[in-house]
Design a protein around this motif. Sequence first.
Motif, PDB file in Angstrom:
ATOM      1  N   VAL A 286       1.023  -0.978   0.162  1.00  0.00           N
ATOM      2  CA  VAL A 286      -0.086  -0.193  -0.337  1.00  0.00           C
ATOM      3  C   VAL A 286       1.358   1.231   0.172  1.00  0.00           C
ATOM      4  CG1 VAL A 286      -1.695   1.026   1.228  1.00  0.00           C
ATOM      5  CG2 VAL A 286      -2.143  -0.901   1.330  1.00  0.00           C
ATOM      6  N   THR A 287       1.674   1.713   0.824  1.00  0.00           N
ATOM      7  CA  THR A 287       2.272   2.300   1.557  1.00  0.00           C
ATOM      8  C   THR A 287       3.257   2.431   0.020  1.00  0.00           C
ATOM      9  OG1 THR A 287       3.775   1.408   2.474  1.00  0.00           O
ATOM     10  CG2 THR A 287       2.212   2.790   3.469  1.00  0.00           C
ATOM     11  N   GLU A 288       3.769   1.638  -0.502  1.00  0.00           N
ATOM     12  CA  GLU A 288       5.173   1.748  -1.393  1.00  0.00           C
ATOM     13  C   GLU A 288       4.644   1.349  -2.731  1.00  0.00           C
ATOM     14  OE1 GLU A 288       8.725   1.469  -1.414  1.00  0.00           O
ATOM     15  OE2 GLU A 288       7.583   2.249   0.959  1.00  0.00           O
ATOM     16  N   LEU A 289       3.478   1.643  -3.298  1.00  0.00           N
ATOM     17  CA  LEU A 289       2.814   1.529  -4.231  1.00  0.00           C
ATOM     18  C   LEU A 289       1.542   2.662  -4.491  1.00  0.00           C
ATOM     19  CD1 LEU A 289       1.923  -1.594  -4.969  1.00  0.00           C
ATOM     20  CD2 LEU A 289       3.877  -0.246  -6.571  1.00  0.00           C
ATOM     21  N   ALA A 290       1.987   4.588  -3.983  1.00  0.00           N
ATOM     22  CA  ALA A 290       0.999   5.461  -3.704  1.00  0.00           C
ATOM     23  C   ALA A 290       1.573   5.881  -5.079  1.00  0.00           C
ATOM     24  CB  ALA A 290       0.824   5.702  -2.571  1.00  0.00           C
ATOM     25  N   ALA A 291       0.185   6.935  -5.851  1.00  0.00           N
ATOM     26  CA  ALA A 291       0.412   7.679  -6.853  1.00  0.00           C
ATOM     27  C   ALA A 291      -1.358   8.140  -6.992  1.00  0.00           C
ATOM     28  CB  ALA A 291       1.087   6.910  -7.912  1.00  0.00           C
ATOM     29  N   ALA A 292      -1.148   9.298  -7.625  1.00  0.00           N
ATOM     30  CA  ALA A 292      -2.193  10.069  -7.641  1.00  0.00           C
ATOM     31  C   ALA A 292      -3.139   9.371  -8.917  1.00  0.00           C
ATOM     32  CB  ALA A 292      -2.150  11.448  -7.948  1.00  0.00           C
ATOM     33  N   GLY A 293      -3.995   8.822  -8.962  1.00  0.00           N
ATOM     34  CA  GLY A 293      -4.965   8.129  -9.309  1.00  0.00           C
ATOM     35  C   GLY A 293      -4.688   6.658 -10.345  1.00  0.00           C
ATOM     36  N   VAL A 294      -4.371   6.451  -8.638  1.00  0.00           N
ATOM     37  CA  VAL A 294      -4.602   4.871  -8.668  1.00  0.00           C
ATOM     38  C   VAL A 294      -5.793   4.227  -7.695  1.00  0.00           C
ATOM     39  CG1 VAL A 294      -3.102   2.877  -7.722  1.00  0.00           C
ATOM     40  CG2 VAL A 294      -1.637   4.574  -9.435  1.00  0.00           C
ATOM     41  N   VAL A 295      -6.475   2.955  -7.894  1.00  0.00           N
ATOM     42  CA  VAL A 295      -6.887   2.664  -7.062  1.00  0.00           C
ATOM     43  C   VAL A 295      -5.972   1.556  -6.514  1.00  0.00           C
ATOM     44  CG1 VAL A 295      -9.013   1.108  -6.732  1.00  0.00           C
ATOM     45  CG2 VAL A 295      -8.778   3.033  -8.661  1.00  0.00           C
ATOM     46  N   ASN A 296      -6.521   1.346  -4.917  1.00  0.00           N
ATOM     47  CA  ASN A 296      -5.951   0.058  -3.925  1.00  0.00           C
ATOM     48  C   ASN A 296      -7.164  -0.534  -3.419  1.00  0.00           C
ATOM     49  OD1 ASN A 296      -4.814  -1.692  -1.860  1.00  0.00           O
ATOM     50  ND2 ASN A 296      -2.750  -0.651  -2.596  1.00  0.00           N
ATOM     51  N   THR A 297      -7.086  -2.038  -3.921  1.00  0.00           N
ATOM     52  CA  THR A 297      -8.186  -3.009  -3.172  1.00  0.00           C
ATOM     53  C   THR A 297      -7.545  -3.456  -2.167  1.00  0.00           C
ATOM     54  OG1 THR A 297     -10.075  -3.942  -2.837  1.00  0.00           O
ATOM     55  CG2 THR A 297      -8.279  -4.554  -4.922  1.00  0.00           C
ATOM     56  N   LYS A 301      -7.906  -6.438   7.153  1.00  0.00           N
ATOM     57  CA  LYS A 301      -7.049  -7.093   7.702  1.00  0.00           C
ATOM     58  C   LYS A 301      -5.813  -6.094   7.146  1.00  0.00           C
ATOM     59  CE  LYS A 301      -3.147 -10.423   9.237  1.00  0.00           C
ATOM     60  NZ  LYS A 301      -3.124 -11.272   9.450  1.00  0.00           N
ATOM     61  N   THR A 302      -5.448  -5.285   6.285  1.00  0.00           N
ATOM     62  CA  THR A 302      -4.253  -4.236   5.545  1.00  0.00           C
ATOM     63  C   THR A 302      -5.035  -3.398   5.834  1.00  0.00           C
ATOM     64  OG1 THR A 302      -4.137  -5.901   3.710  1.00  0.00           O
ATOM     65  CG2 THR A 302      -3.317  -4.229   3.368  1.00  0.00           C
ATOM     66  N   LEU A 303      -6.625  -3.470   5.498  1.00  0.00           N
ATOM     67  CA  LEU A 303      -7.098  -1.650   5.260  1.00  0.00           C
ATOM     68  C   LEU A 303      -6.570  -1.196   7.002  1.00  0.00           C
ATOM     69  CD1 LEU A 303      -8.812   0.508   5.095  1.00  0.00           C
ATOM     70  CD2 LEU A 303     -10.597  -0.841   5.100  1.00  0.00           C
ATOM     71  N   GLU A 304      -7.062  -1.894   7.938  1.00  0.00           N
ATOM     72  CA  GLU A 304      -7.065  -1.664   8.606  1.00  0.00           C
ATOM     73  C   GLU A 304      -5.090  -1.756   9.812  1.00  0.00           C
ATOM     74  OE1 GLU A 304      -8.959  -0.936  11.439  1.00  0.00           O
ATOM     75  OE2 GLU A 304     -10.617  -1.900  10.356  1.00  0.00           O
ATOM     76  N   SER A 305      -4.738  -2.853   9.340  1.00  0.00           N
ATOM     77  CA  SER A 305      -2.930  -2.026   9.221  1.00  0.00           C
ATOM     78  C   SER A 305      -2.315  -1.386   8.963  1.00  0.00           C
ATOM     79  CB  SER A 305      -1.791  -2.814   8.220  1.00  0.00           C
ATOM     80  OG  SER A 305      -2.218  -4.477   9.438  1.00  0.00           O
ATOM     81  N   LEU A 306      -3.247  -0.350   7.680  1.00  0.00           N
ATOM     82  CA  LEU A 306      -2.556   1.214   7.315  1.00  0.00           C
ATOM     83  C   LEU A 306      -3.316   1.948   8.119  1.00  0.00           C
ATOM     84  CD1 LEU A 306      -2.433   2.698   5.258  1.00  0.00           C
ATOM     85  CD2 LEU A 306      -4.479   2.658   4.059  1.00  0.00           C
ATOM     86  N   ALA A 307      -4.704   1.340   8.802  1.00  0.00           N
ATOM     87  CA  ALA A 307      -5.539   2.964   9.598  1.00  0.00           C
ATOM     88  C   ALA A 307      -4.583   2.862  11.412  1.00  0.00           C
ATOM     89  CB  ALA A 307      -6.944   2.335   9.685  1.00  0.00           C
ATOM     90  N   ASP A 308      -3.790   1.299  11.633  1.00  0.00           N
ATOM     91  CA  ASP A 308      -3.408   1.521  12.926  1.00  0.00           C
ATOM     92  C   ASP A 308      -1.490   2.252  12.890  1.00  0.00           C
ATOM     93  OD1 ASP A 308      -3.127   0.575  15.591  1.00  0.00           O
ATOM     94  OD2 ASP A 308      -1.688  -0.869  14.582  1.00  0.00           O
ATOM     95  N   HIS A 309      -1.093   2.050  11.547  1.00  0.00           N
ATOM     96  CA  HIS A 309       0.266   2.328  11.622  1.00  0.00           C
ATOM     97  C   HIS A 309       0.658   2.214  10.371  1.00  0.00           C
ATOM     98  CE1 HIS A 309       0.335  -2.230  11.810  1.00  0.00           C
ATOM     99  NE2 HIS A 309       1.350  -2.290  10.841  1.00  0.00           N
ATOM    100  N   GLY A 310       0.579   2.346   9.482  1.00  0.00           N
ATOM    101  CA  GLY A 310       0.958   2.928   7.851  1.00  0.00           C
ATOM    102  C   GLY A 310       1.591   4.310   7.872  1.00  0.00           C
ATOM    103  N   GLU A 311       2.561   4.403   7.345  1.00  0.00           N
ATOM    104  CA  GLU A 311       2.825   5.516   7.070  1.00  0.00           C
ATOM    105  C   GLU A 311       3.215   5.903   5.550  1.00  0.00           C
ATOM    106  OE1 GLU A 311       7.115   5.364   8.734  1.00  0.00           O
ATOM    107  OE2 GLU A 311       6.927   4.563  11.266  1.00  0.00           O
ATOM    108  N   VAL A 312       2.301   7.101   5.112  1.00  0.00           N
ATOM    109  CA  VAL A 312       2.332   7.383   3.707  1.00  0.00           C
ATOM    110  C   VAL A 312       3.082   8.709   3.468  1.00  0.00           C
ATOM    111  CG1 VAL A 312       0.623   8.201   2.518  1.00  0.00           C
ATOM    112  CG2 VAL A 312      -0.028   6.375   3.855  1.00  0.00           C
ATOM    113  N   ASP A 313       4.260   8.399   2.736  1.00  0.00           N
ATOM    114  CA  ASP A 313       4.708   9.132   2.370  1.00  0.00           C
ATOM    115  C   ASP A 313       4.547  10.171   1.083  1.00  0.00           C
ATOM    116  OD1 ASP A 313       7.191  10.831   2.156  1.00  0.00           O
ATOM    117  OD2 ASP A 313       8.567   9.332   2.217  1.00  0.00           O
ATOM    118  N   GLY A 314       3.815  10.282   0.353  1.00  0.00           N
ATOM    119  CA  GLY A 314       3.458  10.844  -0.783  1.00  0.00           C
ATOM    120  C   GLY A 314       4.128   9.595  -1.931  1.00  0.00           C
ATOM    121  N   ASP A 315       4.100  10.320  -3.283  1.00  0.00           N
ATOM    122  CA  ASP A 315       3.772   9.565  -4.289  1.00  0.00           C
ATOM    123  C   ASP A 315       5.267   8.973  -4.155  1.00  0.00           C
ATOM    124  OD1 ASP A 315       4.374   8.691  -6.842  1.00  0.00           O
ATOM    125  OD2 ASP A 315       3.876  10.210  -8.064  1.00  0.00           O
ATOM    126  N   THR A 316       5.268   6.585  -3.962  1.00  0.00           N
ATOM    127  CA  THR A 316       5.948   6.285  -4.403  1.00  0.00           C
ATOM    128  C   THR A 316       5.972   5.637  -5.595  1.00  0.00           C
ATOM    129  OG1 THR A 316       4.596   4.596  -3.436  1.00  0.00           O
ATOM    130  CG2 THR A 316       6.816   6.234  -1.507  1.00  0.00           C
TER     131      THR A 316
END
Length: 372
Positions: A286-297, A301-316
Amino acid sequence: MSNPNTQALSDVGVSIWLDDLSRERLNSGSLAKLIESHNVVGVTTNPTIFESAVQDGEAYEQQLSELAAKGADAEQAVFEITTSDVREACDVFSGVYAATDGVDGRVSIEVDPRMARDADSTIAEAKRLHEAVGRENVMIKIPATVEGIEAIAATLAQGISVNVTLIFSLERYRAVINAFMLGLEKAHADGLDISKIHSVASFFVSRVDSEVDKRLELAAEEGKPGTEKLRSKAAIANARLAHQIASESFSSERWLLLAERGGRPQRLLLASTGTKDPSLSDTLYVTELAAAGVVNTMPEKTLESLADHGEVDGDTMTDTYVESNRVLDGVSAAGMRYREVVDTLEAEGLEKFEKSWEGLLSTIDEGLRRNA
C-alpha cells in the motif's frame, strides 16, 4: 472523522476500495461506517469472498429459503444472492458515486470464472450481470485471459463499465489498455456517451513476490549470487512499471482523441495487496505503491493495518521506473523467466477462482436442501 493514515493515502490521490463484501457487513452497517472512518470509496468481490461470506454467515438463510421455495438450483441461487449483495452495496455507495462524478463509488462483481476461456459466454454473462444488478455504479469483472481481452473490448463497447482482473504481466496489461481503448472507440462510433463508461485494470501484486521468492530460494540453493537482495522486490517493481505503462498510454495521441470525446482513463487498480510473507511490513503493498489516480483494493486486515500504523509518504511510484527495471533484470539474471512466472500465476489464479466457485455452489446447494 476519517482515520489520519487512510486520509493521508487518499490525499495522495489513491482511491481506497475494500476487497470484501458480505450480507452481514451490509446489514450491520459496517460497510457504510468504513466510508466515513477509513476513506473507503469502493468494493471489489470475487468467488472466494462470496464463498466465505455464505459459509460464515446466517444472513443468507431467509433468501435461501425463498429460493428453495421457488425451486431454484444452485446456479440460479448463486446468481440471485451475489447480485442482491452487489446491488445493495451499490446503493450504499451511491453518495460517493455522485460526489465523484462516477469515478468512485464502484462495486465489482465477477463473471463465472469457468467462462474465462470463452469470450462469447463471458460477454453474455457480463451483460446479464449488469442488467440484474441494475445500478450505474456496478463494474463487471472479467479476467484478463487471452480470450478475455476480446470480451473486455466487446463489453465496454456496449456501454458496460468493466473491472479487468487477474493481470500479472506488463505485456498483458498493454493488451488490456488496448482493449479498453478499442471498446471506447467502438462505443463512440455507435453513438454511446463514452463519458459514462469507466474501467479499472486490476494488477495483482503480492502473488508475484510469493512465486518469485520461491524461485529465488531455489536459485540460492544452487549457488547463484545476488538472489537475497532481490527477495520481495519483484512485485513492487512489476506494479511500478505497470504505472509507467499507464502514464504513457493515457498521454498518447490515441488516448487524447478519446478524452476529447469524453473518455475517462482506465485506472490502474492494485489488487492482492495483503502481504503473505509475515517477515514483510503488512502495509508494504500500500505505502510503496501510492500515486494519484491509482486504486488500491485491500482486504479488511490490510486496511486496518494501514489505519493503525501505516506510514504514507507521498507518491512512491512515479520516478521509480529505472530502479524497477533493474530489479526485474536482476530477477531474469538469476534464472527466472518472466513469462513463465506470470503464466503460472494466471493459471493458478483461475484455478483458485474456479475452486472457490465450485465451493460456493456446493455451499449454496446445501443451503437450498436445508431450507427445502
